[in-house]
Write a protein that holds these residues in place. Structure first.
Motif, PDB file in Angstrom:
ATOM      1  N   LYS A   6      70.050  55.137  53.519  1.00  0.00           N
ATOM      2  CA  LYS A   6      69.710  54.928  52.106  1.00  0.00           C
ATOM      3  C   LYS A   6      68.443  54.091  51.974  1.00  0.00           C
ATOM      4  O   LYS A   6      67.588  54.366  51.125  1.00  0.00           O
ATOM      5  CB  LYS A   6      70.859  54.239  51.372  1.00  0.00           C
ATOM      6  N   PHE A   7      68.315  53.063  52.806  1.00  0.00           N
ATOM      7  CA  PHE A   7      67.114  52.233  52.785  1.00  0.00           C
ATOM      8  C   PHE A   7      65.883  53.087  53.074  1.00  0.00           C
ATOM      9  O   PHE A   7      64.870  52.984  52.380  1.00  0.00           O
ATOM     10  CB  PHE A   7      67.234  51.105  53.818  1.00  0.00           C
ATOM     11  N   ALA A   8      65.962  53.924  54.085  1.00  0.00           N
ATOM     12  CA  ALA A   8      64.833  54.791  54.446  1.00  0.00           C
ATOM     13  C   ALA A   8      64.482  55.741  53.304  1.00  0.00           C
ATOM     14  O   ALA A   8      63.305  55.925  52.975  1.00  0.00           O
ATOM     15  CB  ALA A   8      65.160  55.573  55.714  1.00  0.00           C
ATOM     16  N   ASN A  10      64.936  55.328  50.116  1.00  0.00           N
ATOM     17  CA  ASN A  10      64.393  54.605  48.968  1.00  0.00           C
ATOM     18  C   ASN A  10      63.069  53.901  49.225  1.00  0.00           C
ATOM     19  O   ASN A  10      62.516  53.303  48.302  1.00  0.00           O
ATOM     20  CB  ASN A  10      65.429  53.583  48.467  1.00  0.00           C
ATOM     21  N   HIS A  11      62.547  53.955  50.435  1.00  0.00           N
ATOM     22  CA  HIS A  11      61.280  53.287  50.755  1.00  0.00           C
ATOM     23  C   HIS A  11      60.293  54.295  51.342  1.00  0.00           C
ATOM     24  O   HIS A  11      59.948  54.245  52.521  1.00  0.00           O
ATOM     25  CB  HIS A  11      61.522  52.118  51.715  1.00  0.00           C
ATOM     26  N   ASN A  12      59.836  55.200  50.481  1.00  0.00           N
ATOM     27  CA  ASN A  12      58.924  56.236  50.952  1.00  0.00           C
ATOM     28  C   ASN A  12      57.505  55.745  51.176  1.00  0.00           C
ATOM     29  O   ASN A  12      56.639  56.514  51.554  1.00  0.00           O
ATOM     30  CB  ASN A  12      58.948  57.450  50.021  1.00  0.00           C
ATOM     31  N   GLU A  13      57.260  54.439  50.962  1.00  0.00           N
ATOM     32  CA  GLU A  13      55.947  53.890  51.285  1.00  0.00           C
ATOM     33  C   GLU A  13      55.805  53.687  52.798  1.00  0.00           C
ATOM     34  O   GLU A  13      54.721  53.414  53.292  1.00  0.00           O
ATOM     35  CB  GLU A  13      55.684  52.575  50.539  1.00  0.00           C
ATOM     36  N   TYR A  14      56.923  53.850  53.521  1.00  0.00           N
ATOM     37  CA  TYR A  14      56.925  53.733  54.979  1.00  0.00           C
ATOM     38  C   TYR A  14      57.387  55.048  55.590  1.00  0.00           C
ATOM     39  O   TYR A  14      58.121  55.801  54.968  1.00  0.00           O
ATOM     40  CB  TYR A  14      57.897  52.628  55.439  1.00  0.00           C
ATOM     41  N   PHE A  16      59.671  56.667  58.627  1.00  0.00           N
ATOM     42  CA  PHE A  16      60.813  56.296  59.454  1.00  0.00           C
ATOM     43  C   PHE A  16      61.038  57.362  60.504  1.00  0.00           C
ATOM     44  O   PHE A  16      61.037  58.555  60.206  1.00  0.00           O
ATOM     45  CB  PHE A  16      62.084  56.167  58.609  1.00  0.00           C
ATOM     46  N   THR A  36      69.053  62.959  54.670  1.00  0.00           N
ATOM     47  CA  THR A  36      67.603  62.778  54.763  1.00  0.00           C
ATOM     48  C   THR A  36      66.840  64.098  54.650  1.00  0.00           C
ATOM     49  O   THR A  36      65.609  64.096  54.673  1.00  0.00           O
ATOM     50  CB  THR A  36      67.213  62.096  56.088  1.00  0.00           C
ATOM     51  N   TYR A  39      63.104  64.842  52.874  1.00  0.00           N
ATOM     52  CA  TYR A  39      62.259  63.645  52.778  1.00  0.00           C
ATOM     53  C   TYR A  39      61.248  63.669  53.921  1.00  0.00           C
ATOM     54  O   TYR A  39      61.605  63.497  55.084  1.00  0.00           O
ATOM     55  CB  TYR A  39      63.108  62.367  52.844  1.00  0.00           C
ATOM     56  N   HIS A  41      58.964  61.631  54.763  1.00  0.00           N
ATOM     57  CA  HIS A  41      58.646  60.354  55.412  1.00  0.00           C
ATOM     58  C   HIS A  41      59.722  59.927  56.415  1.00  0.00           C
ATOM     59  O   HIS A  41      59.612  58.882  57.040  1.00  0.00           O
ATOM     60  CB  HIS A  41      58.421  59.251  54.369  1.00  0.00           C
TER      61      HIS A  41
END
Length: 90
Positions: A6-8, A10-14, A16, A36, A39, A41
């Motif tokens: 979930k963290f990955a 919600n943080h598409n600025e990074y 993974f 996932t 997505y 990213h």
């Protein structure tokens, strides 16, 4: 593990890269593996050459289960780590 995914998401600025060996997939619900999908990213891979990843100039952090090899490799490559124990919890 679900919270890491979930963290990955919600943080598409990074970007993974998640190592998720085929043999470990039996321990997780299928929805964790497929959540996932779509997505760009997030890369879910069954194998990652860990030392190559740790020495890549875009690697900013290594989230791992706290194994001795990964611990030493992070120190050697000077990559910060976050340890989340995932094995031996039952």
């Amino acid at each position: 593990m679900r919270e890491v995914f979930k963290f990955a998401i919600n943080h598409n600025e990074y970007g993974f890269v998640i190592a998720f060996p085929d043999g470990d997939r039996k321990y997780f619900e299928q929805d964790i593996i497929t959540m996932t999908d779509g997505y760009n990213h997030i890369k879910l891979m069954s194998f990652i050459p860990q030392q190559s990843l740790l020495h890549h100039n875009k690697t900013k952090m290594f989230i791992n289960h706290g194994g001795y090899n990964g611990f030493l490799e992070c120190i050697e490559s000077r990559v910060p780590m976050m340890i989340i124990p995932t094995y031996g919890l039952d």
